[in-house]
Design an enzyme around this catalytic site. Structure first.
Site, mmCIF file in Angstrom:
data_model
loop_
_atom_site.group_PDB
_atom_site.id
_atom_site.type_symbol
_atom_site.label_atom_id
_atom_site.label_comp_id
_atom_site.label_asym_id
_atom_site.label_seq_id
_atom_site.Cartn_x
_atom_site.Cartn_y
_atom_site.Cartn_z
ATOM 1 C CD GLU A 140 -1.994 -2.342 1.385
ATOM 2 O OE1 GLU A 140 -0.603 -2.709 1.789
ATOM 3 O OE2 GLU A 140 -2.786 -3.128 1.306
ATOM 4 C CG HIS A 183 -9.397 -8.006 7.480
ATOM 5 N ND1 HIS A 183 -8.096 -8.083 8.047
ATOM 6 C CD2 HIS A 183 -9.154 -8.419 6.325
ATOM 7 C CE1 HIS A 183 -7.372 -8.467 7.301
ATOM 8 N NE2 HIS A 183 -7.877 -8.745 6.105
#
Lengths: 321, 340
Positions: free
Chosen positions: B74, B143
């Site tokens: 990322e 998550h």
């Protein structure tokens, strides 16, 4: 092998001398507090910036680092503009808000001098990918230090560039120290060019003190990138004569190391060669050095005349219309 | 994609009923179609329409040069998006989970919002991050965050949060067209919800929406909590409590004006947040209102995640710690009775 004309090589000599004079002047201005904060000087590394950037085309772009004065000047930034930026004046390249670590000029394709280690690499890959997507025959160069090869973005950027065959050239300025720490304490390799191997791209060790070699090698990597064959990693073996930053006296260096490297000074190497080739005389070299000193003094003096920016001006720098 | 093509070539203002995930897809489709400089990438974005099936048909329609998968890195690929934006592209980057945003912390905190400033305004950074947020999916502690307030303190950045198909569509279109970097949060628990979308609509930056007018109490929320607040509003109406419901939509900039106008009328405020209260938009909003000198009828209240708990996997526990409709009703009633 790419070879430059005699005229260009004499030009490189002048540029390297000018960058050296600029950096010396910066140091002097720190002593008198005309420049504040910190600065990261590049004396000893001039052949890397001048030689690499000489191999670029006008439409190519580069990213550099907080040790980026050499790249900015080699890419054409006026010394007065650079001094004004270092002094925080409105005539600076970034209107005085960037400072020493952010000498950029988008009109010259100098698209970023980053104060975060390793951050410039993905940005250069992104620029290169934009060229590829738009089918423009342009190349991105990214300069960074040996210390950056230990941070994640180095590995992420090389991986993406290789997988996507991005037209980018990665240039390590290996000056043997990541801030105050010697390379051998932080890194299990002497030749950082080997870090290209896992990414399936060429990795070359280059004599970063010899500008003819730098120019030729970077030129080949640029040709390869422009030709669609993907990125390269070039490790320039070089040395910084000064400490990491303003506050670092560099006492950690072993005795004699600095002298050893100064005996391979990039300006001297090219100067002697140009003399041997009868392209410059000793007297002309002296003249160039003196003129560079006068130029740096005058540029600094002019920069100091520029006013400080006002807060109301810099508000517009935050959000784009 | 034939329906989308027809919608584009036909009336741009046509109102269509669609699911939240279809609205995201439509916004991506319409921006990719409208501007050849828009590109879209992230982890697994082209595989079967992406992990949350928001990207169906995009690579087929616009090709793999403009819609493509990245390695799992990322911080690196947000830096790539920044570099692309400097060279004239308008990248849209998908974050499969908002929990991954911090792995790109340098790119999001030090690069995207500061790049133009440090250059003295020489460049613009039109980068959009689509971040898939929120709990209810049984995805566990790493998550399930909304992350909606993590980056609200950074000048040079904007943060949006979509609570409906209409706002998922119009906020994403606004983000892609903006020359400032924007993070748009989508809630993974909302992808199947349906609503009307005005095709072609581009949201106004920084503007909250008064979803339902009311006179007794103001409730402000985002994302999934907006749905729960709406249900709570109906239950409260049955008890004679008239709630003004505001969908915040932008976390940076915070639309204090809209909330101020509402609270000035109702004198009561409940913020409903799928995040801890401290350090989030709810706390900032109450602070801003206090600074403006709101005269409260009752002290403002927050329905949030517990300040010292993390989101668990165990399904009944995940359900239990999230603000529920019942809890919102309870706190709203307490607010009203506080001064009644």
């Amino acid at each position: 092998m790419n070879e430059a004309s005699s005229e260009r090589r004499v030009g490189w000599y002048r540029q390297m001398v000018a960058i050296r004079a600029f950096e010396e002047k910066v140091q002097e201005l720190f002593m008198t507090s005309q420049i504040e904060g910190t600065t990261h000087l590049c004396q000893g590394q001039e052949a890397v910036s001048v030689g690499s950037i000489a191999a670029m085309e006008p439409d190519d772009v580069l990213t550099s680092t907080y040790r980026g004065h050499g790249q900015a000047l080699a890419r054409g930034m006026e010394q007065g503009v650079a001094f004004a930026e270092l002094m925080g004046r409105s005539a600076g390249g970034s209107g005085g808000v960037g400072g020493s670590m952010h000498l950029v000029d988008f009109s010259m394709g100098n698209i970023g001098a980053n104060a975060i280690v390793g951050a410039g690499l993905p940005i250069a890959v992104g620029a290169a990918m934009a060229f590829k997507i738009k089918e423009e025959p342009r190349v991105a160069l990214t300069f960074f230090g040996d210390g950056a090869t230990n941070i994640g973005t180095f590995h992420e950027a090389l991986n993406m560039a290789s997988v996507w065959k991005a037209p980018v050239v990665f240039i390590i300025e290996n000056n043997l120290y990541g801030e105050y720490t010697p390379l051998r304490e932080s890194t299990p390799l002497d030749d950082l060019a080997r870090r290209a191997d896992p990414f399936g791209m060429p990795g070359l060790v280059v004599d970063g003190q010899d500008i003819d070699v730098v120019y030729a090698t970077v030129g080949e990597a640029i040709d390869r990138a422009r030709g669609g064959d993907g990125p390269s990693l070039l490790e320039m073996k070089t040395y910084r004569y000064k400490g990491h930053s303003r506050s670092d006296p560099a006492t950690y260096r072993p005795e004699g190391e600095l002298e050893e490297w100064m005996a391979r000074d990039p300006i001297e190497i090219l100067g002697v060669r140009l003399e041997t080739e009868a392209l410059l005389s000793a007297a002309e070299r002296t003249g160039i050095a003196e003129a560079a000193q006068v130029e740096a003094d005058a540029a600094a003096e002019a920069a100091a005349e520029s006013p400080y920016p006002e807060l109301k001006e810099i508000v517009n720098y935050v959000y784009a219309d | 994609m034939s329906t989308q093509t027809e919608a584009l070539s036909g009336a741009l203002e046509a109102i269509e009923e669609m699911a939240y995930r279809e609205a995201v897809n439509a916004a991506l489709y319409d921006e990719l179609a409208a501007d050849p400089d828009v590109v879209f990438f992230g982890e697994d974005v082209t595989n079967d329409g992406g992990v949350f099936k928001t990207n169906y048909g995009l690579v087929e329609e616009f090709g793999s040069a403009r819609v493509f998968n990245t390695p799992i890195c990322e911080n690196g690929f947000v830096g790539v998006a920044l570099g692309m934006s400097l060279m004239g592209l308008r990248p849209v980057v998908e974050f499969m989970f908002s929990d991954f945003l911090p792995t790109a912390g340098d790119a999001i905190v030090n690069q995207l919002p500061k790049y133009r400033f440090m250059s003295g305004g020489q460049c613009a950074v039109p980068v959009t991050l689509r971040s898939i947020s929120g709990a209810t999916g049984r995805f566990g502690t790493q998550h399930s965050a909304t992350g909606e307030s993590w980056f609200m303190g950074h000048p040079g950045l904007r943060v949006a949060a979509a609570s409906s198909p209409a706002s998922a569509y119009s906020l994403l279109r606004a983000a892609i067209r903006d020359n400032t970097p924007v993070i748009v949060h989508e809630h993974k628990g909302l992808y199947g919800t349906k609503g009307e979308v005005r095709r072609g609509e581009v949201a106004e930056i920084g503007k909250a929406a008064v979803e339902r007018a009311g006179s007794d109490l103001t409730i402000v929320s985002t994302l999934l909590m907006q749905h729960r607040a709406r249900q709570a509003r109906e239950l409260l109406a049955e008890e004679g409590i008239d709630v003004e419901l505001i969908d915040l939509r932008w976390i940076r900039p915070l639309d204090v004006d809209t909330v101020y106008a509402s609270v000035k009328k109702t004198g009561r405020l409940v913020v409903v947040e799928e995040q801890v209260h401290n350090g989030g938009w709810g706390a900032s909003l109450i602070s801003s209102l206090a600074i403006r000198g709101v005269t409260w009828t009752a002290a403002p209240r927050a329905v949030s995640l517990p300040n010292d708990l993390l989101i668990p996997y165990s399904p009944p526990l995940e359900d239990e710690i999230l603000p529920s409709v019942e809890r919102i009703v309870e706190v709203a009633k307490a607010s009203v009775s506080d001064s009644a």
